[in-house]
Design an enzyme around this catalytic site. Sequence first.
Site, short mmCIF file in Angstrom:
data_model
loop_
_atom_site.label_atom_id
_atom_site.label_comp_id
_atom_site.label_asym_id
_atom_site.label_seq_id
_atom_site.Cartn_x
_atom_site.Cartn_y
_atom_site.Cartn_z
N ASP A 210 0.88 -1.18 0.00
CA ASP A 210 0.00 0.00 0.00
C ASP A 210 0.91 1.22 0.00
OD1 ASP A 210 -2.16 1.97 0.70
OD2 ASP A 210 -3.33 0.17 1.11
N PHE A 238 0.70 1.68 -6.65
CA PHE A 238 0.38 0.68 -7.68
C PHE A 238 0.27 1.29 -9.07
CE2 PHE A 238 -3.86 0.64 -5.16
CZ PHE A 238 -4.37 1.76 -5.80
N HIS A 256 -12.60 -0.51 -7.90
CA HIS A 256 -13.82 0.32 -7.97
C HIS A 256 -13.54 1.79 -7.63
CE1 HIS A 256 -15.52 0.52 -3.60
NE2 HIS A 256 -14.21 0.55 -3.57
C1 LIG Z 1 -10.91 1.22 -0.42
S1 LIG Z 1 -9.37 0.94 0.35
C2 LIG Z 1 -9.33 -0.83 0.40
C3 LIG Z 1 -8.40 -1.35 1.45
C4 LIG Z 1 -8.41 -2.87 1.63
N1 LIG Z 1 -7.96 -3.59 0.46
C5 LIG Z 1 -9.79 -3.34 2.04
O1 LIG Z 1 -10.40 -4.12 1.33
O2 LIG Z 1 -10.23 -2.92 3.13
C6 LIG Z 1 -8.25 1.36 -0.93
C7 LIG Z 1 -6.78 1.23 -0.54
O3 LIG Z 1 -5.98 1.59 -1.68
C8 LIG Z 1 -4.85 2.29 -1.20
N2 LIG Z 1 -4.26 3.11 -2.26
C9 LIG Z 1 -4.76 4.25 -2.80
N3 LIG Z 1 -3.93 4.71 -3.75
C10 LIG Z 1 -2.89 3.84 -3.81
C11 LIG Z 1 -1.72 3.77 -4.62
N4 LIG Z 1 -1.48 4.70 -5.55
N5 LIG Z 1 -0.87 2.73 -4.43
C12 LIG Z 1 -1.12 1.79 -3.49
N6 LIG Z 1 -2.23 1.79 -2.68
C13 LIG Z 1 -3.10 2.82 -2.86
C14 LIG Z 1 -5.40 3.12 -0.06
O4 LIG Z 1 -4.38 3.59 0.80
C15 LIG Z 1 -6.36 2.12 0.60
O5 LIG Z 1 -5.73 1.37 1.60
#
Ligand SMILES: C[S@@+](CC[C@H](N)C(=O)[O-])C[C@H]1O[C@@H](n2cnc3c(N)ncnc32)[C@H](O)[C@@H]1O
Length: 348
Positions: A210, A238, A256
């Site tokens: 993350d 990512f 999403h």
């Molecule tokens: C909606 S949350 C989902 C978290 C987890 N997978 C869950 O199901 O509870 C989206 C996640 O994507 C991460 N995120 C957002 N942008 C990102 C990036 N550019 N690279 C890696 N992670 C990222 C956020 O920090 C967050 O933890």
Amino acid sequence: MLQNGPSSSASGTRTPAVAMLRLLGGFQISQALYVVARAGVADHLADGPRPVPEAAEAAGVRTDLLRRLVRSLATEQVFDFDADRDTVGLGPLGHTLRSDSGDSLRDVALMWMDTHYRPFAGLWSTLHDGVPAAERELGKPFFDWIAEEPDRVAGFSAAMSDLMTTLRQDALDSLDLSGVRHLVDIGGADGTALADLARRHEHLHGTVFDLPHVVEGADPVLHKAGVADRIGTQGGSFFESVPDGADAYLACFILHDWNDEQCATILDRIHRAADPGARLYLVETVLGEGTAPEVATLLDLTMMGMLDGRERVREDWRTLLSGAGFRLDRVVETTGPMCVIEATRTDD
Ligand SMILES: C[S@@+](CC[C@H](N)C(=O)[O-])C[C@H]1O[C@@H](n2cnc3c(N)ncnc32)[C@H](O)[C@@H]1O
């Protein structure tokens, strides 16, 4: 007399205008739920009903106003309010606002009202120019705004952890991890999902991936679960790259959040990192499928207001995956609102 709401009267007898009024008043209910969640009222009722003045004192709020909130939320099944005895207890939904119940949504109540509530006042503009309401309200993309304050990061991860247990646990339970040695959780937040999977699959090694400031929060979770010797962490974006060489990748509740072009980039980064034959599991809603379609459509509204993402139908998922070099193998419905979309990285 116990006052406990509309379940006692047949909702079918309501006029459309009354039903609509309840929907229109949703913003007030949301705020009422927020303040009782924030004051910890449900926690103070964990051992059973109490006199309203006692509950108010324990929560540090005004008795007269708490009584009115309790009466309003009793009609929503949150509290049982005994007007004659002036006592309040938890109604059928009340335990979900406790901080320690197995299906707690208290951190969601706090996060949604602290971060999502105000942006939604700008949905009108979004409808015309497509700019997520949150981006306009906060002055920057939502995740950039979250990153600015440790408290926001912690609040968001706590809410995600609540939603993991309440919405996504069934999906994690139905993951077919047979033969998987190393699983990378893309956007794995504070490691809640991978910690749970590693606890249940003793052979499993993995990496929580993350943003750096988010994945910092995973170490305590992994240690507490006793899996820190098998599950590591890696910070990064990512949109740049993801850890390579794993035989399976999980992206739970990630794609999403993003538009099709951004999803294509994320999937491309996974494709580059994965060997041919590697498995990819997406935990997402599939519009028109799954057991709780109202959750999928609610999340679609969330995506519209907060981010540039959306919920998708099965064909959308197939198109996104095939465009990035993955074959959609099957969509597994779960007993919860989420589906597991299983895919395989194809040869170049
Ligand atoms: C909606 S949350 C989902 C978290 C987890 N997978 C869950 O199901 O509870 C989206 C996640 O994507 C991460 N995120 C957002 N942008 C990102 C990036 N550019 N690279 C890696 N992670 C990222 C956020 O920090 C967050 O933890």
